[in-house]
Design a protein around this motif. Structure first.
Motif, PDB file in Angstrom:
ATOM      1  N   ILE A 105       0.890  -1.378  -0.076  1.00 42.52           N
ATOM      2  CA  ILE A 105      -0.037  -0.101  -0.033  1.00 42.52           C
ATOM      3  C   ILE A 105       1.007   1.090  -0.112  1.00 42.52           C
ATOM      4  O   ILE A 105       0.621   2.109  -0.553  1.00 42.52           O
ATOM      5  CB  ILE A 105      -0.885   0.001   1.330  1.00 42.52           C
ATOM      6  N   LYS A 106       1.942   1.007   0.631  1.00 46.03           N
ATOM      7  CA  LYS A 106       2.817   2.506   0.585  1.00 46.03           C
ATOM      8  C   LYS A 106       3.351   2.690  -0.628  1.00 46.03           C
ATOM      9  O   LYS A 106       3.433   3.867  -0.836  1.00 46.03           O
ATOM     10  CB  LYS A 106       4.096   2.105   1.681  1.00 46.03           C
ATOM     11  N   LEU A 108       2.018   1.869  -3.417  1.00 45.86           N
ATOM     12  CA  LEU A 108       0.917   2.337  -4.372  1.00 45.86           C
ATOM     13  C   LEU A 108       0.458   3.918  -4.005  1.00 45.86           C
ATOM     14  O   LEU A 108       0.366   4.567  -4.874  1.00 45.86           O
ATOM     15  CB  LEU A 108      -0.227   1.319  -4.209  1.00 45.86           C
ATOM     16  N   VAL A 109       0.568   4.082  -2.797  1.00 50.16           N
ATOM     17  CA  VAL A 109       0.362   5.604  -2.372  1.00 50.16           C
ATOM     18  C   VAL A 109       1.391   6.534  -2.782  1.00 50.16           C
ATOM     19  O   VAL A 109       1.360   7.649  -3.507  1.00 50.16           O
ATOM     20  CB  VAL A 109       0.189   5.618  -0.853  1.00 50.16           C
ATOM     21  N   GLU A 110       2.726   6.067  -2.886  1.00 49.21           N
ATOM     22  CA  GLU A 110       3.818   7.078  -3.430  1.00 49.21           C
ATOM     23  C   GLU A 110       3.764   7.077  -4.755  1.00 49.21           C
ATOM     24  O   GLU A 110       4.027   8.102  -5.222  1.00 49.21           O
ATOM     25  CB  GLU A 110       5.118   6.237  -2.900  1.00 49.21           C
ATOM     26  N   LEU A 112       0.929   7.268  -6.292  1.00 49.43           N
ATOM     27  CA  LEU A 112      -0.069   8.071  -6.647  1.00 49.43           C
ATOM     28  C   LEU A 112       0.220   9.397  -6.441  1.00 49.43           C
ATOM     29  O   LEU A 112       0.044  10.432  -7.089  1.00 49.43           O
ATOM     30  CB  LEU A 112      -1.272   7.910  -5.865  1.00 49.43           C
ATOM     31  N   VAL A 113       1.035   9.715  -5.171  1.00 48.79           N
ATOM     32  CA  VAL A 113       1.592  11.001  -5.096  1.00 48.79           C
ATOM     33  C   VAL A 113       2.512  11.572  -6.221  1.00 48.79           C
ATOM     34  O   VAL A 113       2.335  12.671  -6.397  1.00 48.79           O
ATOM     35  CB  VAL A 113       2.250  11.191  -3.670  1.00 48.79           C
ATOM     36  N   TYR A 195       6.706  14.219   3.133  1.00 46.71           N
ATOM     37  CA  TYR A 195       6.843  13.000   2.534  1.00 46.71           C
ATOM     38  C   TYR A 195       7.581  12.155   3.545  1.00 46.71           C
ATOM     39  O   TYR A 195       6.922  11.001   3.639  1.00 46.71           O
ATOM     40  CB  TYR A 195       7.388  12.907   1.037  1.00 46.71           C
ATOM     41  N   LEU A 199       4.901   9.092   4.499  1.00 48.03           N
ATOM     42  CA  LEU A 199       5.106   8.015   3.910  1.00 48.03           C
ATOM     43  C   LEU A 199       6.469   7.094   3.947  1.00 48.03           C
ATOM     44  O   LEU A 199       6.342   5.965   4.034  1.00 48.03           O
ATOM     45  CB  LEU A 199       4.848   8.324   2.294  1.00 48.03           C
TER      46      LEU A 199
END
Length: 216
Positions: A105-106, A108-110, A112-113, A195, A199
């Protein structure tokens, strides 16, 4: 009997981890040889960062090894320094699942950001570097677990030495990425610090809370 069952399960998981490393080497022998020498040699990062894939079998096998070995290492570290644990397969699998889920998930979020701020190239290089050194840490953890599971000699020293080596290894990787993108970071220092907190530090705090409640 309980100790026998516990180490029987550890043997099964270590064999699975070894198989995943062997599969990575068998399917990508040239890449694996370059990967082994990644510390102190930027050849691997320069060559293979250009061929990144969303689903990569090489990184996938090594990530599986990392997840399994980190779970075993956490079990022994917790038992050694906090309190002895009664091995429970379901709890152990939950720890492994939590580690894998949080890290995936980390990433994927990175990504996305990175898309939102249009810095895909920088983040892609950074994530590839982190993935590489994380998977390399998995190899170190695998070796450490062999000593922890099958010997009774100085477990505290093995654990502390392993944590120190893994920390230093990932620090080298982080510093390498920082130097590569130093100009971009200096221009966006506030966002970089944000960040790091959101994250980089946050997910590991969450993982620590899960580990702390291991017996719950």
């Amino acid at each position: 009997m309980r100790e026998f069952i516990t180490y029987e399960w550890f043997t099964i998981f270590i064999v699975l981890a070894l198989i995943s490393v062997v599969m990575a080497k068998s399917l990508h022998s040239l890449r694996f040889n370059d990967f082994i020498y990644v510390v102190g040699n930027s050849k691997y990062l320069k060559i293979y960062s250009r061929d990144q894939k969303f689903i990569d079998t090489f990184d996938g096998f090594l990530f599986f090894n990392f997840t399994v070995c980190l779970s075993i290492f956490i079990y022994h570290s917790y038992s050694q320094f906090i309190e002895p644990l009664n091995f429970k397969l379901i709890s152990f699998l939950k720890i492994g699942f939590a580690i894998a889920t949080i890290l995936i998930i980390k990433v994927l979020v990175e990504r996305l950001v990175a898309s939102l701020f249009e810095i895909d190239n920088i983040i892609d290089d950074y994530l590839f570097q982190k993935t590489t050194f994380k998977n390399y840490s998995g190899i170190i953890l695998l070796v450490a677990n062999l000593f922890l599971v099958y010997t009774n000699s100085y477990p505290e020293i093995i654990i502390i030495a392993t944590i120190s080596v893994v920390f230093l290894l990932n620090l080298i990787g982080f510093y390498s990425s920082f130097k590569t993108h130093q100009n971009a970071i200096n221009l966006n220092l506030f966002y970089f610090l944000l960040y790091l907190c959101a994250l980089e530090i946050g997910p590991y705090i969450l993982l620590y809370k899960i580990i702390r409640d291991y017996n719950v």
